[in-house]
Design a protein around this motif. Sequence first.
Motif, PDB file in Angstrom:
ATOM      1  N   PRO A  92     -42.011 -72.136 -13.359  1.00 50.55           N
ATOM      2  CA  PRO A  92     -41.575 -71.099 -12.476  1.00 50.55           C
ATOM      3  C   PRO A  92     -40.562 -71.245 -11.609  1.00 50.55           C
ATOM      4  CG  PRO A  92     -43.889 -72.124 -11.921  1.00 50.55           C
ATOM      5  CD  PRO A  92     -43.283 -72.667 -13.341  1.00 50.55           C
ATOM      6  N   GLY A  93     -40.201 -72.486 -11.197  1.00 56.95           N
ATOM      7  CA  GLY A  93     -39.100 -72.766 -10.333  1.00 56.95           C
ATOM      8  C   GLY A  93     -37.859 -72.322 -11.019  1.00 56.95           C
ATOM      9  N   CYS A  94     -37.677 -72.623 -12.160  1.00 62.25           N
ATOM     10  CA  CYS A  94     -36.562 -72.073 -12.791  1.00 62.25           C
ATOM     11  C   CYS A  94     -36.629 -70.598 -13.150  1.00 62.25           C
ATOM     12  CB  CYS A  94     -36.360 -72.556 -14.435  1.00 62.25           C
ATOM     13  SG  CYS A  94     -36.072 -74.487 -14.288  1.00 62.25           S
ATOM     14  N   ALA A  95     -37.663 -69.962 -13.440  1.00 64.66           N
ATOM     15  CA  ALA A  95     -37.629 -68.558 -13.257  1.00 64.66           C
ATOM     16  C   ALA A  95     -37.320 -67.793 -12.121  1.00 64.66           C
ATOM     17  CB  ALA A  95     -38.917 -68.152 -13.787  1.00 64.66           C
ATOM     18  N   PHE A  96     -37.641 -68.512 -10.796  1.00 66.55           N
ATOM     19  CA  PHE A  96     -37.454 -67.722  -9.653  1.00 66.55           C
ATOM     20  C   PHE A  96     -36.012 -67.943  -9.280  1.00 66.55           C
ATOM     21  CE2 PHE A  96     -42.096 -68.004  -8.727  1.00 66.55           C
ATOM     22  CZ  PHE A  96     -42.346 -66.861  -8.266  1.00 66.55           C
ATOM     23  N   VAL A  97     -35.416 -69.035  -9.841  1.00 64.42           N
ATOM     24  CA  VAL A  97     -33.935 -69.307  -9.504  1.00 64.42           C
ATOM     25  C   VAL A  97     -33.056 -68.355 -10.282  1.00 64.42           C
ATOM     26  CG1 VAL A  97     -31.917 -70.808  -9.814  1.00 64.42           C
ATOM     27  CG2 VAL A  97     -33.877 -71.464  -8.610  1.00 64.42           C
ATOM     28  N   ALA A  98     -33.666 -68.150 -11.674  1.00 63.95           N
ATOM     29  CA  ALA A  98     -32.811 -67.058 -12.621  1.00 63.95           C
ATOM     30  C   ALA A  98     -33.061 -65.721 -11.983  1.00 63.95           C
ATOM     31  CB  ALA A  98     -33.472 -67.291 -13.884  1.00 63.95           C
ATOM     32  N   ALA A  99     -34.204 -65.413 -11.503  1.00 62.34           N
ATOM     33  CA  ALA A  99     -34.357 -64.074 -10.728  1.00 62.34           C
ATOM     34  C   ALA A  99     -33.515 -63.770  -9.546  1.00 62.34           C
ATOM     35  CB  ALA A  99     -35.700 -63.928 -10.227  1.00 62.34           C
ATOM     36  N   ARG A 100     -33.440 -64.891  -8.520  1.00 60.02           N
ATOM     37  CA  ARG A 100     -32.545 -64.874  -7.431  1.00 60.02           C
ATOM     38  C   ARG A 100     -31.159 -64.589  -7.973  1.00 60.02           C
ATOM     39  NH1 ARG A 100     -33.199 -69.024  -2.885  1.00 60.02           N
ATOM     40  NH2 ARG A 100     -31.226 -67.948  -2.224  1.00 60.02           N
ATOM     41  N   GLY A 101     -30.658 -65.494  -8.950  1.00 58.82           N
ATOM     42  CA  GLY A 101     -29.154 -65.594  -9.236  1.00 58.82           C
ATOM     43  C   GLY A 101     -28.929 -64.260  -9.752  1.00 58.82           C
ATOM     44  N   ALA A 102     -29.614 -63.550 -10.686  1.00 62.18           N
ATOM     45  CA  ALA A 102     -29.650 -62.252 -11.257  1.00 62.18           C
ATOM     46  C   ALA A 102     -29.343 -61.042 -10.166  1.00 62.18           C
ATOM     47  CB  ALA A 102     -30.513 -61.972 -12.200  1.00 62.18           C
TER      48      ALA A 102
END
Length: 187
Positions: A92-102
Amino acid sequence: MEKPVDTEAAILESAVALLRERTFEDITYLDLAEAAAVSERTIYRRFPTRSHLLEALARWIESQQFPLPQIRTPEEFRAAVRERFRAYERAPGCAFVAARGASLSPTMESAPTPLARAVFAMLTTAAPTLNSRDTQRIAATAQYFASPIFWARMRTGFDMNADETFEAFDRAMSRAMAIVPQVSWAS
């Protein structure tokens, strides 16, 4: 002879490792420099702002942590999205960063994302006679509902797990694909 080190990849890999312990906001350039065994100045040269770092990290995470298989059909796309949502749940930490970056305005010139390319490839194969306006509408819908942003909103806003989020994705895509009579979406 030693193989040259890809400094940018080392920095991004170190950032992912640090994400396992803390949030993106809690990772300083000094922490990142120490973890990557480079100088803080090197980090600043590669990523002058945190927005640059976040955007690059999000793209790297998408390609390395959540890669997409080759997608040609709606069935393959559905299976890939289901697996991505489950992968987001495992990291989830990586997924949330991917979401924020997108969700950032781009700071760098970049090519379309792997997800965008996969959606257009799927639509080109599944509905080759679809007009360009409808192709773009369906592609935009598919990209949003298959994105880490959608997964993050469903997880934080509605406490939905990966399978529940996939069901919401599937319902939305069934409606979007209804304008393409020759393509069956739901299994």
